[in-house]
Design an enzyme around this catalytic site. Structure first.
Site, PDB file in Angstrom:
ATOM      1  CG  PHE A  38       0.098  -1.658  30.908  1.00  0.00           C
ATOM      2  CD1 PHE A  38      -0.137  -0.337  31.217  1.00  0.00           C
ATOM      3  CD2 PHE A  38      -0.994  -2.507  30.720  1.00  0.00           C
ATOM      4  CE1 PHE A  38      -1.438   0.156  31.332  1.00  0.00           C
ATOM      5  CE2 PHE A  38      -2.292  -2.026  30.829  1.00  0.00           C
ATOM      6  CZ  PHE A  38      -2.512  -0.698  31.137  1.00  0.00           C
ATOM      7  CB  CYS A  39       3.559   0.008  35.399  1.00  0.00           C
ATOM      8  SG  CYS A  39       5.317  -0.178  35.040  1.00  0.00           S
ATOM      9  NE  ARG A  40       5.508   7.139  35.873  1.00  0.00           N
ATOM     10  CZ  ARG A  40       5.543   7.790  37.028  1.00  0.00           C
ATOM     11  NH1 ARG A  40       4.677   8.739  37.281  1.00  0.00           N
ATOM     12  NH2 ARG A  40       6.437   7.499  37.940  1.00  0.00           N
TER      13      ARG A  40
ATOM     14  CB  ILE B  93       0.546   3.158  29.739  1.00  0.00           C
ATOM     15  CG1 ILE B  93      -0.874   3.213  29.167  1.00  0.00           C
ATOM     16  CG2 ILE B  93       1.144   4.535  29.971  1.00  0.00           C
ATOM     17  CD1 ILE B  93      -1.890   3.896  30.078  1.00  0.00           C
TER      18      ILE B  93
END
Length: 99
Positions: A68-70, A96
């Site tokens: 995952f990331c932003r 996230i």
């Protein structure tokens, strides 16, 4: 069959069952907020740090990874890099906030 992306219920189940939770944001983003138990490897560093992922997986490239990331874009790049490196069970949670 590849794991589907963007499925938070699946991501939670995989992590509960021992999957690696991989955060591919920056160190600054991680310091501001992160998910407990996640491993931070910024997506730009991932190709050079694949050995760390393999080590975290106990040498098993078939063990699931939740990345995952932003917002999901960097996680998609990271997923592609992981698949290209031979990892077979990778899902892109997306952001996230999807957790």
């Amino acid at each position: 069959m590849p794991l589907p992306d963007g499925d938070s219920k699946l991501a939670h189940k995989l992590v509960e069952d021992g999957a690696l939770l991989l955060d591919v944001r920056t160190e600054a983003e991680y310091a501001e907020r992160h998910l407990d138990g996640s491993l931070l490897i910024p997506h730009t560093e991932l190709p050079a740090r694949i050995a760390e992922v393999l080590d975290a997986q106990g040498g098993d490239k078939s063990k699931p990874i939740v990345v995952f990331c932003r917002r999901g874009g960097r996680a998609e790049v990271a997923k592609a890099a992981l698949l290209a490196s031979g990892f077979t069970e990778v899902t892109n949670l997306g952001s996230i906030d999807a957790w």
